[in-house]
Write a protein that holds these residues in place. Structure first.
Motif, PDB file in Angstrom:
ATOM      1  N   VAL A   4       0.848  -1.192   0.000  1.00 57.09           N
ATOM      2  CA  VAL A   4       0.000   0.000   0.000  1.00 57.09           C
ATOM      3  C   VAL A   4       0.886   1.246   0.000  1.00 57.09           C
ATOM      4  O   VAL A   4       1.803   1.362   0.820  1.00 57.09           O
ATOM      5  CB  VAL A   4      -0.932   0.025   1.223  1.00 57.09           C
ATOM      6  CG1 VAL A   4      -1.778   1.297   1.232  1.00 57.09           C
ATOM      7  CG2 VAL A   4      -1.824  -1.216   1.238  1.00 57.09           C
ATOM      8  N   ALA A  18      -2.885   5.250   6.743  1.00 55.20           N
ATOM      9  CA  ALA A  18      -1.655   4.469   6.860  1.00 55.20           C
ATOM     10  C   ALA A  18      -1.697   3.560   8.080  1.00 55.20           C
ATOM     11  O   ALA A  18      -1.282   2.389   8.020  1.00 55.20           O
ATOM     12  CB  ALA A  18      -0.459   5.416   6.932  1.00 55.20           C
ATOM     13  N   ALA A  21      -3.942   0.556   7.530  1.00 51.86           N
ATOM     14  CA  ALA A  21      -3.315  -0.427   6.651  1.00 51.86           C
ATOM     15  C   ALA A  21      -2.222  -1.208   7.381  1.00 51.86           C
ATOM     16  O   ALA A  21      -2.091  -2.425   7.201  1.00 51.86           O
ATOM     17  CB  ALA A  21      -2.743   0.282   5.422  1.00 51.86           C
ATOM     18  N   HIS A  26      -0.535  -4.933   6.373  1.00 49.22           N
ATOM     19  CA  HIS A  26      -0.037  -4.636   5.035  1.00 49.22           C
ATOM     20  C   HIS A  26       1.323  -3.937   5.090  1.00 49.22           C
ATOM     21  O   HIS A  26       1.721  -3.362   6.117  1.00 49.22           O
ATOM     22  CB  HIS A  26      -1.041  -3.766   4.291  1.00 49.22           C
ATOM     23  CG  HIS A  26      -2.394  -4.390   4.153  1.00 49.22           C
ATOM     24  ND1 HIS A  26      -2.568  -5.667   3.647  1.00 49.22           N
ATOM     25  CD2 HIS A  26      -3.638  -3.943   4.489  1.00 49.22           C
ATOM     26  CE1 HIS A  26      -3.859  -5.960   3.652  1.00 49.22           C
ATOM     27  NE2 HIS A  26      -4.526  -4.931   4.164  1.00 49.22           N
ATOM     28  N   VAL A  28       3.273  -0.900   4.178  1.00 47.92           N
ATOM     29  CA  VAL A  28       2.800   0.457   3.927  1.00 47.92           C
ATOM     30  C   VAL A  28       3.969   1.424   3.748  1.00 47.92           C
ATOM     31  O   VAL A  28       4.880   1.473   4.583  1.00 47.92           O
ATOM     32  CB  VAL A  28       1.901   0.960   5.073  1.00 47.92           C
ATOM     33  CG1 VAL A  28       1.398   2.367   4.796  1.00 47.92           C
ATOM     34  CG2 VAL A  28       0.727   0.005   5.284  1.00 47.92           C
ATOM     35  N   CYS A  30       4.621   5.617   2.907  1.00 46.94           N
ATOM     36  CA  CYS A  30       4.018   6.950   2.835  1.00 46.94           C
ATOM     37  C   CYS A  30       4.985   7.885   2.121  1.00 46.94           C
ATOM     38  O   CYS A  30       6.147   8.004   2.534  1.00 46.94           O
ATOM     39  CB  CYS A  30       3.712   7.490   4.224  1.00 46.94           C
ATOM     40  SG  CYS A  30       2.589   6.467   5.207  1.00 46.94           S
ATOM     41  N   ALA A  43       5.059   1.846   9.355  1.00 47.04           N
ATOM     42  CA  ALA A  43       5.042   2.349   7.977  1.00 47.04           C
ATOM     43  C   ALA A  43       6.404   2.945   7.635  1.00 47.04           C
ATOM     44  O   ALA A  43       7.155   3.366   8.514  1.00 47.04           O
ATOM     45  CB  ALA A  43       3.953   3.395   7.795  1.00 47.04           C
ATOM     46  N   VAL A 206      -9.313   1.893   2.871  1.00 46.30           N
ATOM     47  CA  VAL A 206      -8.388   0.772   2.685  1.00 46.30           C
ATOM     48  C   VAL A 206      -9.129  -0.487   2.254  1.00 46.30           C
ATOM     49  O   VAL A 206      -8.745  -1.166   1.282  1.00 46.30           O
ATOM     50  CB  VAL A 206      -7.583   0.515   3.972  1.00 46.30           C
ATOM     51  CG1 VAL A 206      -6.728  -0.742   3.835  1.00 46.30           C
ATOM     52  CG2 VAL A 206      -6.695   1.716   4.284  1.00 46.30           C
TER      53      VAL A 206
END
Length: 333
Positions: A4, A18, A21, A26, A28, A30, A43, A206
């Motif tokens: 993602v 975020a 997710a 997941h 992730v 950014c 993330a 999401v």
């Protein structure tokens, strides 16, 4: 595990997307300047300024994405992202706004309502927010056709909201419960109010994106009377004091502005041209799994956030400072 990419991820809604997710397991990433704060734990932050379209090229080299979520409000950002990354993404979600609609006086209007003309400039001034979001939608539609989910969010509320548009009321009732003074409210209690909680919206963005939902969706909850919102805010705050109801004419004569901005009364909309701004159909998103928590939970969350910020603070986004409110009340009396 899905890959993602959140174009943003450090601001309010982007950070919640975020986090949702990451919590779902997941992988992730950014892409953001990183000026609004850190990304959620788990993330990965890629620092980049989206004014430079070259920032997307590095992410293109990392392979295909299962989901890209873009929160752009600048047409240049939306165009550059979907042009560079659109072919490497299985699913694409653009978070847009109900502000893209040309009219706000049609109760229950759905996604087929007329839109504002898309802004031709690269960047939107604050008063061009709707036209800018319409241009972002047009860019995504041009690049991906019907193969994208365009989420037209309504008034987003919840912990982390610094707009003051919803949080003003639980904060004001809490302050009045403490100082014993009255609260200024609109006399008309029947006008509709509509919102979506930030966490409900983030989870749905999401899940719907990964599930392959496409098309235009109004992300709005059921419309309820303003009076029900005010009563719930008062109850959560433990306020049992005096209400000072004021007519539209009286508020306008006292220099009170509608809905947001300095010297305003949040959620109050007297202009007939805006009577249904918070009264749109959310049936399509509801069918695709968007859920909404009860009003009492929404208000309790907003009240807790107001406590952290301090209900007596100077209002910057919307609302009346306490001294200003008392002055209006004296004038009305």
């Amino acid at each position: 595990m899905a890959r993602v990419l959140v174009l943003g991820g450090t601001s309010w809604l982007g950070g919640r997307v975020a986090r949702v997710a990451v919590e779902a397991g997941h992988d992730v990433t950014c892409l953001a300047r990183g000026l609004s704060g850190p990304v959620p734990r788990g993330a990965r932050l890629v620092r980049g300024d989206r004014d430079d379209e070259g920032v997307y090229a590095a992410e293109l080299g990392r392979g295909a994405w299962d989901l890209v979520v873009d929160l752009a409000r600048a047409p240049r950002h939306a165009r550059g992202a979907v042009r560079t990354l659109g072919g490497a993404a299985r699913a694409w979600v653009l978070v847009s706004s109900v502000s893209v609609y040309a009219r706000h006086d049609e109760p229950g209007a759905d996604e087929s309502a007329q839109l504002l003309p898309a802004l031709r400039a690269d960047f939107a001034a604050p008063e061009q927010y709707g036209e800018g979001k319409a241009a972002c939608e047009a860019a995504v539609t041009l690049a991906r056709g019907p193969d994208a989910l365009l989420v037209r969010a309504g008034l987003i509320v919840g912990s982390g909201d610094r707009s003051d548009r919803f949080g003003y009321w639980p904060g004001r009732f809490a302050l009045a419960a403490r100082d014993g003074g009255p609260v200024l409210v609109p006399r008309r209690r029947d006008r509709p109010v509509q919102w979506v909680h930030v966490d409900d919206l983030a989870r749905w963005v999401v899940s719907a994106g990964l599930a392959g939902v496409t098309g235009f969706r109004n992300a709005v909850g059921p419309a309820v009377p303003l009076g029900a919102v005010l009563d719930t805010c008062a109850a959560v705050a433990g306020f049992t004091g005096e209400l000072v109801p004021a007519t539209d004419d009286a508020l306008q004569s006292a220099g009170v502005q509608e809905f947001m901005g300095p010297h305003s009364l949040p959620l109050w909309l007297a202009d007939p041209a805006w009577c249904s701004f918070m009264d749109r159909s959310g049936a399509a998103a509801l069918r695709d799994g968007l859920t909404h928590r009860p009003l009492t939970e929404v208000v309790a969350d907003a009240a807790a956030w107001e406590t952290r910020l301090g209900p007596a603070r100077t209002r910057k986004g919307a609302g009346l400072d306490r001294a200003e409110e008392r002055s209006v009340i004296r004038r009305l009396r």
